[in-house]
Design a protein around this motif. Structure first.
Motif, mmCIF file in Angstrom:
data_model
loop_
_atom_site.group_PDB
_atom_site.id
_atom_site.type_symbol
_atom_site.label_atom_id
_atom_site.label_comp_id
_atom_site.label_asym_id
_atom_site.label_seq_id
_atom_site.Cartn_x
_atom_site.Cartn_y
_atom_site.Cartn_z
ATOM 1 N N THR A 1 0.832 -1.205 0.000
ATOM 2 C CA THR A 1 0.000 0.000 0.000
ATOM 3 C C THR A 1 0.862 1.248 0.000
ATOM 4 O O THR A 1 0.542 2.247 -0.659
ATOM 5 N N TYR A 2 1.962 1.217 0.725
ATOM 6 C CA TYR A 2 2.915 2.343 0.707
ATOM 7 C C TYR A 2 3.457 2.571 -0.702
ATOM 8 O O TYR A 2 3.551 3.711 -1.169
ATOM 9 N N LYS A 3 3.777 1.489 -1.389
ATOM 10 C CA LYS A 3 4.378 1.607 -2.718
ATOM 11 C C LYS A 3 3.355 1.978 -3.797
ATOM 12 O O LYS A 3 3.624 2.824 -4.654
ATOM 13 N N TYR A 4 2.173 1.338 -3.759
ATOM 14 C CA TYR A 4 1.256 1.441 -4.891
ATOM 15 C C TYR A 4 -0.151 1.906 -4.527
ATOM 16 O O TYR A 4 -1.010 2.029 -5.416
ATOM 17 N N GLY A 5 -0.428 2.168 -3.245
ATOM 18 C CA GLY A 5 -1.775 2.509 -2.845
ATOM 19 C C GLY A 5 -2.626 1.262 -2.707
ATOM 20 O O GLY A 5 -2.172 0.141 -2.971
ATOM 21 N N LYS A 6 -3.871 1.452 -2.318
ATOM 22 C CA LYS A 6 -4.748 0.309 -2.098
ATOM 23 C C LYS A 6 -5.147 -0.393 -3.387
ATOM 24 O O LYS A 6 -5.750 -1.461 -3.366
ATOM 25 N N ARG A 7 -4.772 0.184 -4.522
ATOM 26 C CA ARG A 7 -5.135 -0.436 -5.801
ATOM 27 C C ARG A 7 -4.493 -1.808 -5.973
ATOM 28 O O ARG A 7 -5.014 -2.646 -6.708
ATOM 29 N N TRP A 8 -3.334 -2.044 -5.322
ATOM 30 C CA TRP A 8 -2.671 -3.347 -5.479
ATOM 31 C C TRP A 8 -3.629 -4.482 -5.100
ATOM 32 O O TRP A 8 -3.560 -5.568 -5.678
ATOM 33 N N TYR A 9 -4.515 -4.198 -4.137
ATOM 34 C CA TYR A 9 -5.466 -5.220 -3.709
ATOM 35 C C TYR A 9 -6.860 -4.977 -4.276
ATOM 36 O O TYR A 9 -7.442 -5.843 -4.915
ATOM 37 N N CYS A 10 -7.398 -3.796 -4.050
ATOM 38 C CA CYS A 10 -8.794 -3.510 -4.378
ATOM 39 C C CYS A 10 -9.089 -3.577 -5.874
ATOM 40 O O CYS A 10 -10.224 -3.882 -6.262
ATOM 41 N N SER A 11 -8.113 -3.285 -6.716
ATOM 42 C CA SER A 11 -8.359 -3.260 -8.156
ATOM 43 C C SER A 11 -7.590 -4.318 -8.935
ATOM 44 O O SER A 11 -7.805 -4.472 -10.136
#
Length: 545
Positions: free
Chosen positions: A257-267
């Protein structure tokens, strides 16, 4: 007499007429759906053949329809009259679709017998569940359940509508790769691999295969006693999954999440998000963009997060002992550790990020912190396992079971959040509330990742305000209810805890105003003070470039 044009677009309305390929796709898709529905009333022979025909027809019909809709279209933005179609603008067809989906989820969650679960001789399956028996036995060696039926249909929907999504956004590589990612994770890690792993189980060995990622708090049962016992009994591989579950919560997830935001999981990974992005894409414009909705969203999702934390703490505390000589980690030691950890985390965030937290957010954070600690203190003085609750008084007599206090918490959370909110409302109401109402309002995983993204992530959506023509495409298609245009007009970075980084706002922008980026934390929030008219040192800004 020519028809009246209902919009101001030079290209006119999207055609109401289906082309030949769309008609063929519709007929084939409905044929597949008809086979599944008819299986409720007919115990088909050769179920494997009928099931294969139904699923191939269902998926093939969706794909053919999508090809007919998008194949001959040029690359670029396609609105396709979404606000003038009944199905995608809360019209009659939209409400009918919502009622059908909601009814399906209610039957699935609470009345599996209506789908044929265990209704045959000696408890065998009939109906729709029986139709899926061959596939279930092929993968896991076990007869199907209503959850297997759901998982299979869920996966087929993501695969078929995922191809539709890729055809629609063929001009955007990010959207194509992201969609392929959720298609892969749903098919492999959420459906096929867990079913295959079930074959390894025996009378004296039970593999914790239910959910490979085991991401708490989305999987609220991740650390319940039966689950932990399952991990321990599976020995080496079970301990691996247990340690992985802890690392995912405290190390892997925060780092990504620090590196890529929550998009790594949510999207890119989440099955809920995958269904929303593919099958729910036609309804993304229905998300409420009002300030009232944003305030409601913040209170609801953080309330669910507090509920999830308290319920998990209460559950773990009930199977920890009180004797320090017998148990190295007692209930009180656990509760004190949790309280100290949450307090240190809260104070640390307030101290290091005080300039980035608005006053109303700070008041809310303090309120939720006090509420959480208060419940933990209450748990310390009350043995919830000894508290008995009669469910009949809370369910109008529908449930006559007696629950211990901790079991009642889990049961209510599973019913209210896991079933009603995430399933019946979250998915069933796609055509009414938009495709991400669960992610916006109720997902505790999205709540935790959102806090991390807002305060500690390198992810942001940068804007070039000078190029914005205020067309509103970005705000219209934001499934998370963010008024993207308001940020773009001012040239502000978009840094919101609710943003899942789907990138559709960028994909539908005709001027290239929006860009998803990962950069340094400094200057990420309120990045363009000059444009906002604030008093700043211009040379200081220049020297930072």
């Amino acid at each position: 007499m020519s028809s009246i044009q209902r919009n101001m677009s030079l290209t006119g309305d999207a055609s109401d007429q289906l082309n030949t390929l769309q008609k063929i796709g519709t007929i084939i898709g409905l044929s597949g759906l008809a086979i599944i529905v008819l299986s409720l009333f007919n115990n088909f022979e050769h179920k494997g053949l009928w099931l294969t025909t139904a699923l191939v027809a269902l998926a093939g019909g969706i794909i053919l329809y999508a090809r007919g809709l998008y194949a001959d279209k040029l690359k670029g933005i396609k609105n396709h009259g979404v606000w003038f179609k009944s199905i995608s603008s809360r019209g009659f067809l939209g409400w009918i679709a919502a009622l059908i989906l909601t009814g399906f989820y209610i039957v699935l969650y609470f009345h599996g017998e209506l789908l044929g679960l265990g209704q045959g001789p000696d408890g065998t399956n009939t109906g729709i569940v029986g139709l899926f028996d061959p596939l279930s036995r092929f993968l896991s060696g076990n007869p199907a359940s209503q959850w297997f039926v759901y998982g299979a249909l869920y996966t087929v929907a993501i695969l078929a509508f995922g191809i539709k999504f890729i055809l629609k956004y063929k001009h955007n590589r990010y959207e194509q790769v992201r969609t392929l990612s959720v298609m892969f994770f749903q098919t492999a890690f959420a459906f096929v691999i867990p079913e295959l792993m079930a074959r390894l189980n025996s009378d004296d060995f039970s593999l914790p295969y239910n959910d490979l990622k085991n991401m708490w708090p989305l999987n609220y049962y991740a650390f319940e006693q039966w689950r932990v016992d399952q991990f321990i009994n599976a020995q080496t591989i079970g301990l691996f999954f247990l340690i992985l579950a802890v690392l995912l919560v405290f190390v892997v997830s925060p780092f990504l999440t620090y590196k890529y935001g929550k998009r790594w999981y949510c999207s890119w990974v989440c099955g809920c998000g995958g269904l929303a992005e593919t099958a729910g894409d036609s309804f993304r414009q229905l998300s409420d963009k009002s300030m009232k909705a944003w305030k409601l969203e913040r209170w609801m999702i953080n309330s669910v997060l507090v509920f999830s934390v308290v319920m998990t703490v209460a559950t773990i505390s009930t199977y920890l002992g009180y004797d320090s000589e017998k148990y190295w980690f007692t209930k009180n030691a656990f509760l004190i550790s949790v309280g100290v950890f949450l307090t240190a985390l809260f104070l640390g965030v307030i101290y290091w990020k005080k300039n980035e937290i608005q006053k109303d957010a700070l008041k809310g954070a303090i309120g939720f912190y006090v509420l959480t600690i208060g419940f933990i203190v209450l748990i310390a003085f009350i043995d919830l396992s000894q508290v008995k609750i009669d469910a009949a008084s809370l369910s109008f007599g529908l449930n006559t079971k007696m629950y211990a206090g901790d079991a009642a918490l889990r049961s209510f959370y599973g019913f209210a959040i896991g079933s009603i909110f995430s399933g019946v409302i979250g998915t069933g109401f796609y055509p009414i509330l938009g495709n991400r109402v669960w992610c916006r309002m109720g997902c505790p995983m999205a709540g935790i990742l959102g806090i991390q993204q807002r305060l500690f992530s390198k992810f942001r959506i940068t804007t070039n305000g000078g190029q914005c023509i205020s067309c509103g495409n970005c705000s219209t298609y934001c499934e998370q209810g963010i008024d993207v245009r308001a940020y773009a007009q001012k040239g502000e970075n978009i840094v919101r805890s609710s943003c899942v980084g789907c990138g559709i706002c960028s994909a539908v922008c005709p001027r290239g105003v929006l860009k998803l980026e990962n950069g340094p934390l400094e200057g990420r929030i309120d990045s363009n003070q000059v444009l906002l008219g604030n008093d700043v040192d211009l040379m200081e800004l220049v020297n930072k470039k």
